[in-house]
Design a protein around this motif. Sequence first.
Motif, PDB file in Angstrom:
ATOM      1  N   PRO A 199       0.804  -1.232   0.000  1.00  0.00           N
ATOM      2  CA  PRO A 199       0.000   0.000   0.000  1.00  0.00           C
ATOM      3  C   PRO A 199       0.826   1.265   0.000  1.00  0.00           C
ATOM      4  O   PRO A 199       0.477   2.212  -0.704  1.00  0.00           O
ATOM      5  CB  PRO A 199      -0.852  -0.155   1.268  1.00  0.00           C
ATOM      6  N   PRO A 200       1.938   1.376   0.753  1.00  0.00           N
ATOM      7  CA  PRO A 200       2.721   2.621   0.652  1.00  0.00           C
ATOM      8  C   PRO A 200       3.255   2.873  -0.750  1.00  0.00           C
ATOM      9  O   PRO A 200       3.322   4.008  -1.210  1.00  0.00           O
ATOM     10  CB  PRO A 200       3.848   2.409   1.674  1.00  0.00           C
ATOM     11  N   LEU A 201       3.656   1.782  -1.437  1.00  0.00           N
ATOM     12  CA  LEU A 201       4.152   1.929  -2.800  1.00  0.00           C
ATOM     13  C   LEU A 201       3.039   2.399  -3.728  1.00  0.00           C
ATOM     14  O   LEU A 201       3.272   3.184  -4.651  1.00  0.00           O
ATOM     15  CB  LEU A 201       4.739   0.613  -3.280  1.00  0.00           C
ATOM     16  N   LEU A 202       1.829   1.930  -3.497  1.00  0.00           N
ATOM     17  CA  LEU A 202       0.702   2.359  -4.320  1.00  0.00           C
ATOM     18  C   LEU A 202       0.362   3.825  -4.072  1.00  0.00           C
ATOM     19  O   LEU A 202       0.016   4.563  -5.001  1.00  0.00           O
ATOM     20  CB  LEU A 202      -0.515   1.464  -4.030  1.00  0.00           C
ATOM     21  N   TRP A 237       6.403  -0.185 -11.865  1.00  0.00           N
ATOM     22  CA  TRP A 237       7.730   0.388 -12.110  1.00  0.00           C
ATOM     23  C   TRP A 237       8.476   0.644 -10.806  1.00  0.00           C
ATOM     24  O   TRP A 237       9.669   0.345 -10.696  1.00  0.00           O
ATOM     25  CB  TRP A 237       7.583   1.701 -12.893  1.00  0.00           C
ATOM     26  N   LEU A 238       7.765   1.180  -9.824  1.00  0.00           N
ATOM     27  CA  LEU A 238       8.414   1.445  -8.531  1.00  0.00           C
ATOM     28  C   LEU A 238       8.797   0.146  -7.831  1.00  0.00           C
ATOM     29  O   LEU A 238       9.839   0.076  -7.175  1.00  0.00           O
ATOM     30  CB  LEU A 238       7.482   2.287  -7.659  1.00  0.00           C
ATOM     31  N   PRO A 244      11.249   7.524  -9.310  1.00  0.00           N
ATOM     32  CA  PRO A 244      10.268   8.383 -10.007  1.00  0.00           C
ATOM     33  C   PRO A 244      10.872   9.191 -11.139  1.00  0.00           C
ATOM     34  O   PRO A 244      10.215   9.455 -12.139  1.00  0.00           O
ATOM     35  CB  PRO A 244       9.733   9.277  -8.882  1.00  0.00           C
ATOM     36  N   THR A 245      12.155   9.584 -10.985  1.00  0.00           N
ATOM     37  CA  THR A 245      12.780  10.350 -12.069  1.00  0.00           C
ATOM     38  C   THR A 245      12.881   9.536 -13.342  1.00  0.00           C
ATOM     39  O   THR A 245      12.666  10.056 -14.449  1.00  0.00           O
ATOM     40  CB  THR A 245      14.174  10.815 -11.627  1.00  0.00           C
ATOM     41  N   ALA A 246      13.173   8.238 -13.218  1.00  0.00           N
ATOM     42  CA  ALA A 246      13.264   7.385 -14.403  1.00  0.00           C
ATOM     43  C   ALA A 246      11.908   7.226 -15.070  1.00  0.00           C
ATOM     44  O   ALA A 246      11.807   7.158 -16.298  1.00  0.00           O
ATOM     45  CB  ALA A 246      13.836   6.022 -14.020  1.00  0.00           C
ATOM     46  N   VAL A 247      10.856   7.169 -14.262  1.00  0.00           N
ATOM     47  CA  VAL A 247       9.510   7.050 -14.838  1.00  0.00           C
ATOM     48  C   VAL A 247       9.168   8.318 -15.621  1.00  0.00           C
ATOM     49  O   VAL A 247       8.628   8.263 -16.742  1.00  0.00           O
ATOM     50  CB  VAL A 247       8.482   6.783 -13.728  1.00  0.00           C
ATOM     51  N   ARG A 248       9.491   9.488 -15.065  1.00  0.00           N
ATOM     52  CA  ARG A 248       9.196  10.741 -15.764  1.00  0.00           C
ATOM     53  C   ARG A 248       9.996  10.845 -17.063  1.00  0.00           C
ATOM     54  O   ARG A 248       9.463  11.246 -18.102  1.00  0.00           O
ATOM     55  CB  ARG A 248       9.506  11.928 -14.860  1.00  0.00           C
ATOM     56  N   LEU A 249      11.273  10.484 -17.005  1.00  0.00           N
ATOM     57  CA  LEU A 249      12.091  10.555 -18.214  1.00  0.00           C
ATOM     58  C   LEU A 249      11.585   9.594 -19.284  1.00  0.00           C
ATOM     59  O   LEU A 249      11.604   9.908 -20.476  1.00  0.00           O
ATOM     60  CB  LEU A 249      13.555  10.261 -17.871  1.00  0.00           C
TER      61      LEU A 249
END
Length: 349
Positions: A199-202, A237-238, A244-249
Motif C-alpha cells: 500500500p505505501p508503494l501504491l 515500475w516502482l 520516479p525520475t526514471a519514470v518521468r524521463l
Amino acid sequence: MIYRHHIAPPRAFTQLSHEIIRHPRLTSDAVRLLTWQLSLPQGAREPLSRTAERARIGGSAFTRAKRQLKDEGFVHERRVQGPGGRWATQQLVSSTPLSAAEAAKLLARMPVGPAGGTITERVSPQLAPGARIPAVGEPTTPPTDGHPKKDSWENTSHRPPEPPSPATESETETATASASASASAAPETEPQPETTTAPPLLEEARALVSTFPGLSPALRHIPRAMHAELADLTARWLAAGHPPTAVRLHILRGLPDDGSTVHRPGGLLRYLLRDVPPVPPVPTGTGSAPEATPPPRGASPEQPLEPRLSPRLAGARECAGDHIQPTLFRPITDEALCRDCTARSVPPK
C-alpha cells in the motif's frame, strides 16, 4: 360619361360568359389565365405553367391565380399512373365551375400521355394494383432466438474449463498423492512472499501519477477514471526498482517530438507504462564493469546521454525551489530557480 364601340370579330374569337369576365373573387391574372386556356384550339395540351409564361405572369402571381381558379372550380388537377408505370399530372380547365366528382368523371375519359401523343388508353377514377404472384411455400415467421448451428467454441476467448475425463481424474489423483508424499518427506521451508504491491508503494504511485499532467501540455487532460489504472502500472515500475525520475524521463521520451497533438493522453501513458524494463545495473568499483550502451549516432562516447525531450520542452529546466510538483521553466542565463521562486528569495527593500 363613357362610350363603348364594339365590332364582332368575324373569326378567331372565343365565346366567354360574363360570369368569368366579371367574377368578383378572381384577380386579373386568374381571369387572363382562364380566358387564355379557353381560347386554345380543341385538343391542345398546353399546361397552365406554359400559359403563364406566354402571358408574362410571374411565379407568385401564377401560384395565387391557380389557387383561386381551383377554389372556384374552374381548374381541377390530379396525378395518375399511366402505361409503363410512369406518373402524369392531369389538368382540367372548364368554362363553368365543376365539383370534384364531375371533374373526376371527365378526367377518367381523358387520355394519359405526353402532349401531342397518340395514346388512347383511358384512366379509371381509381387505379388499383394488379394481382401479384405469391412467393413459393407457406408463410413463416423469421427466427428470433435459438443457438446458432455452428459451434463458436474456437471463437470464444474466455471459455469455461472442460470437464475432466475419468482417465484424467485418475492421473490427477495419482500426481496429487505423489506430490503430497514428496512434500511430507522434504524439509519445511519458509513460504515465499507474494509479489504484490505494498500500500505505501501504491500511494507513492498515485502521487507520481498526479504529477504527470505537469510534465507536458500534451498530458494535461488525463481522464480521472484512468488514474487508478495508471497508478497500478506506475506501482509496477516502482516495485521493480525504478525511481520516479526514471519514470518521468521514460514518459518524456515517449511523447511525440514533432509537436503533433496527443488526442488520448491516458491511452498514451497506458502504452508507455505497460512494459516494465529491467533496472540498469549500477556500476561499482570492484568487479567487471557492465557493458556500456553504445552512444547514438553522431555523439561522442564521453558526452553523457540526455533524455530526448519534445521541441516544446527544449531548453527547459526543472526548478530547484519548493513546489508541490516538478515545475519547468526556461532559464535566461544559468539560474536554477524560476521567476516566482526568485521573487520570493529576494528580501523586500
